[in-house]
Design a protein around this motif. Sequence first.
Motif, mmCIF file in Angstrom:
data_model
loop_
_atom_site.group_PDB
_atom_site.id
_atom_site.type_symbol
_atom_site.label_atom_id
_atom_site.label_comp_id
_atom_site.label_asym_id
_atom_site.label_seq_id
_atom_site.Cartn_x
_atom_site.Cartn_y
_atom_site.Cartn_z
ATOM 1 N N ALA A 196 -97.658 28.621 40.776
ATOM 2 C CA ALA A 196 -97.273 29.544 41.846
ATOM 3 C C ALA A 196 -97.259 30.993 41.399
ATOM 4 O O ALA A 196 -97.429 31.909 42.216
ATOM 5 C CB ALA A 196 -95.911 29.162 42.418
ATOM 6 N N ALA A 197 -97.088 31.223 40.107
ATOM 7 C CA ALA A 197 -97.070 32.607 39.606
ATOM 8 C C ALA A 197 -98.395 33.319 39.795
ATOM 9 O O ALA A 197 -98.464 34.553 39.718
ATOM 10 C CB ALA A 197 -96.682 32.616 38.120
ATOM 11 N N HIS A 198 -99.456 32.561 40.071
ATOM 12 C CA HIS A 198 -100.775 33.159 40.270
ATOM 13 C C HIS A 198 -100.965 33.710 41.688
ATOM 14 O O HIS A 198 -101.986 34.345 41.968
ATOM 15 C CB HIS A 198 -101.874 32.132 39.979
ATOM 16 C CG HIS A 198 -101.877 31.650 38.560
ATOM 17 N ND1 HIS A 198 -102.622 30.555 38.157
ATOM 18 C CD2 HIS A 198 -101.236 32.098 37.450
ATOM 19 C CE1 HIS A 198 -102.431 30.355 36.865
ATOM 20 N NE2 HIS A 198 -101.593 31.283 36.417
ATOM 21 N N LEU A 199 -99.997 33.448 42.563
ATOM 22 C CA LEU A 199 -100.108 33.951 43.934
ATOM 23 C C LEU A 199 -99.977 35.470 43.968
ATOM 24 O O LEU A 199 -99.157 36.053 43.266
ATOM 25 C CB LEU A 199 -99.033 33.329 44.815
ATOM 26 C CG LEU A 199 -99.249 31.857 45.219
ATOM 27 C CD1 LEU A 199 -97.974 31.264 45.785
ATOM 28 C CD2 LEU A 199 -100.389 31.736 46.218
ATOM 29 N N CYS A 200 -100.775 36.099 44.830
ATOM 30 C CA CYS A 200 -100.745 37.564 44.983
ATOM 31 C C CYS A 200 -100.117 37.942 46.317
ATOM 32 O O CYS A 200 -100.406 37.315 47.345
ATOM 33 C CB CYS A 200 -102.164 38.127 44.932
ATOM 34 S SG CYS A 200 -102.985 37.926 43.353
ATOM 35 N N ALA A 201 -99.309 38.967 46.313
ATOM 36 C CA ALA A 201 -98.772 39.499 47.566
ATOM 37 C C ALA A 201 -99.908 40.110 48.373
ATOM 38 O O ALA A 201 -100.804 40.751 47.806
ATOM 39 C CB ALA A 201 -97.698 40.538 47.282
ATOM 40 N N PRO A 202 -99.927 39.916 49.690
ATOM 41 C CA PRO A 202 -101.028 40.432 50.508
ATOM 42 C C PRO A 202 -100.903 41.936 50.731
ATOM 43 O O PRO A 202 -99.804 42.495 50.667
ATOM 44 C CB PRO A 202 -100.866 39.679 51.822
ATOM 45 C CG PRO A 202 -99.397 39.416 51.910
ATOM 46 C CD PRO A 202 -98.940 39.178 50.499
ATOM 47 N N PRO A 203 -102.009 42.609 51.019
ATOM 48 C CA PRO A 203 -101.925 44.019 51.438
ATOM 49 C C PRO A 203 -101.050 44.133 52.691
ATOM 50 O O PRO A 203 -101.002 43.232 53.519
ATOM 51 C CB PRO A 203 -103.387 44.376 51.741
ATOM 52 C CG PRO A 203 -104.198 43.391 50.966
ATOM 53 C CD PRO A 203 -103.400 42.119 50.947
ATOM 54 N N THR A 204 -100.377 45.232 52.825
ATOM 55 C CA THR A 204 -99.394 45.377 53.906
ATOM 56 C C THR A 204 -100.007 45.482 55.295
ATOM 57 O O THR A 204 -99.304 45.317 56.289
ATOM 58 C CB THR A 204 -98.525 46.626 53.660
ATOM 59 O OG1 THR A 204 -99.380 47.777 53.562
ATOM 60 C CG2 THR A 204 -97.723 46.482 52.380
ATOM 61 N N GLU A 205 -101.298 45.760 55.403
ATOM 62 C CA GLU A 205 -101.895 45.976 56.731
ATOM 63 C C GLU A 205 -102.303 44.686 57.429
ATOM 64 O O GLU A 205 -103.007 44.710 58.439
ATOM 65 C CB GLU A 205 -103.117 46.893 56.625
ATOM 66 C CG GLU A 205 -104.291 46.336 55.827
ATOM 67 C CD GLU A 205 -104.276 46.770 54.375
ATOM 68 O OE1 GLU A 205 -105.359 47.025 53.840
ATOM 69 O OE2 GLU A 205 -103.182 46.854 53.795
ATOM 70 N N TYR A 206 -101.865 43.517 56.937
ATOM 71 C CA TYR A 206 -102.263 42.247 57.548
ATOM 72 C C TYR A 206 -101.061 41.415 57.974
ATOM 73 O O TYR A 206 -100.942 40.242 57.616
ATOM 74 C CB TYR A 206 -103.111 41.429 56.575
ATOM 75 C CG TYR A 206 -104.412 42.072 56.181
ATOM 76 C CD1 TYR A 206 -105.467 42.165 57.082
ATOM 77 C CD2 TYR A 206 -104.600 42.574 54.894
ATOM 78 C CE1 TYR A 206 -106.682 42.735 56.719
ATOM 79 C CE2 TYR A 206 -105.804 43.147 54.513
ATOM 80 C CZ TYR A 206 -106.828 43.230 55.422
ATOM 81 O OH TYR A 206 -108.030 43.791 55.062
ATOM 82 N N PRO A 207 -100.124 41.943 58.764
ATOM 83 C CA PRO A 207 -98.979 41.136 59.203
ATOM 84 C C PRO A 207 -99.414 40.100 60.233
ATOM 85 O O PRO A 207 -100.496 40.197 60.836
ATOM 86 C CB PRO A 207 -98.052 42.179 59.825
ATOM 87 C CG PRO A 207 -98.988 43.224 60.361
ATOM 88 C CD PRO A 207 -100.106 43.303 59.344
ATOM 89 N N VAL A 208 -98.560 39.111 60.442
ATOM 90 C CA VAL A 208 -98.838 38.104 61.473
ATOM 91 C C VAL A 208 -98.750 38.772 62.845
ATOM 92 O O VAL A 208 -97.723 39.365 63.179
ATOM 93 C CB VAL A 208 -97.836 36.940 61.394
ATOM 94 C CG1 VAL A 208 -98.132 35.915 62.494
ATOM 95 C CG2 VAL A 208 -97.881 36.277 60.014
ATOM 96 N N PRO A 209 -99.798 38.722 63.653
ATOM 97 C CA PRO A 209 -99.751 39.363 64.975
ATOM 98 C C PRO A 209 -98.786 38.647 65.900
ATOM 99 O O PRO A 209 -98.535 37.448 65.762
ATOM 100 C CB PRO A 209 -101.197 39.260 65.472
ATOM 101 C CG PRO A 209 -101.786 38.122 64.720
ATOM 102 C CD PRO A 209 -101.106 38.098 63.380
#
Length: 479
Positions: A174-187
Amino acid sequence: MSVALVWFRRDLRDHDHAALYHALKTHTRVYCAFVFDREILDALPSRVDRRVEFIRASVVELDTALRARGGGLITLHDHAREAVPALALRLNVTAVFANHDYEPDALVRDDAVRGALGAAGIAFHTFKDQVIFEKSEVLTGAGRPFSVFTPYRNAWRRQLTPFFLQAYPVEPYAAHLCAPPTEYPVPSLSQLGFEASNLGDIALPCGMSGARALWHDFRTRIGDYDRARDYPAVKGVSYLSTHLRFGTISIRELARVALETPGKGAETWLNELIWRDFYQQVLWHRPDVVARSFRPEFDAVRWEEGPDAERLFLAWCEARTGYPLVDAAMRQLNQTGWMHNRLRMVVASFLTKDLGIHWLRGERYFADKLNDYDIAANNGGWQWAASTGCDAQPWFRIFNPVTQSERFDPDGRFIRRYLPELSEVPARWIHAPWLMSPLEQTAHRCRIGSDYPAPIVDHAQARERTLQRFKQAKAAEAE
């Protein structure tokens, strides 16, 4: 440093997830994405759709769960076949990971994505995740796909080993997961172009937590499944079909528990899971069944057409057939987006064999209405009822809607739940209220033709027409 992208589709969970596991295990940084695919959403007939609401709520929960692991979900509202390759290029990934989707349109989409990624030098890896056995993994001794369920089930059971039920552990990587860019929230639902439905009122909890709650409840009842599953007024089934459709729970976990639980109830439920695999392998080997009969000779059946058939079809859709169990079932579908499995067989038999209307029309109506719509299972079920499919009921076996009602809703509890206009009709008449005398109709506040419709067809006469319809098709085949 290697970077990958996991594309979630009908697998909305953060555990026991094949594509996520393989991406995390082989790459040092992993992004996760979900696409609200406009190619699908824009084609829906209504802007009020429980499935869209269910998916969005499940995506929100998935995003929250991934963020708790240090990652998160990139969400797009776009055409997936263009958006996924574009996102992969923007993130500079070396590979995109996803789980198999077997539906014909999904295969076309995935081929387009694979081609675009390949042209950019990006790999596209897909994995089995929504079934235990897929494609050609279970074949006859002659190396052909099965067309009858029982020998398929037996071969499925013989071939099963613990390997096929192993979970895919996400936690170690799980440590390999990356936080997403902020411009892609759930609509929001409105940003997707949809309005709120009655999803919150129909006892269908969403997401992984909803699946887990239903699963925990069903495990306390699984021992009674074989006895209770056919009675729509009884809490006898798992209610997990929508969660299986969108992958908020793992099929491997369900199959493991079913195998480990002694008793006929668990054995019978396991058979239902095997039916899912069976219909998926049918669709894989015979994609033509989407629009044609599995048994080609029954493409010659002359179904009813014209204004009278349209009138009958509309009455079926609107729960105005005059047969209480059929109408109660159709109201359940229209009001909740779900229908008990026994009733799916009853209403499909009624449409095809009492009204003589092509099974495709019913299949497509269900496709628009069912929360758990899955093309393989829905198509298989409709062709089974219409006697045009693989391992279908014989064409001369025709459900009597009154007998089915008397057998599976003997006290009329389910009927009264969805047909309040029959609430005062006693059990003696509830299955065929038109048999009441005018005086009894008045006494029980159910005047046939006014408070509740008269039967739109006579079952005995309809049965004879159906027998002739299929006899003519069989005669044409023999010529």
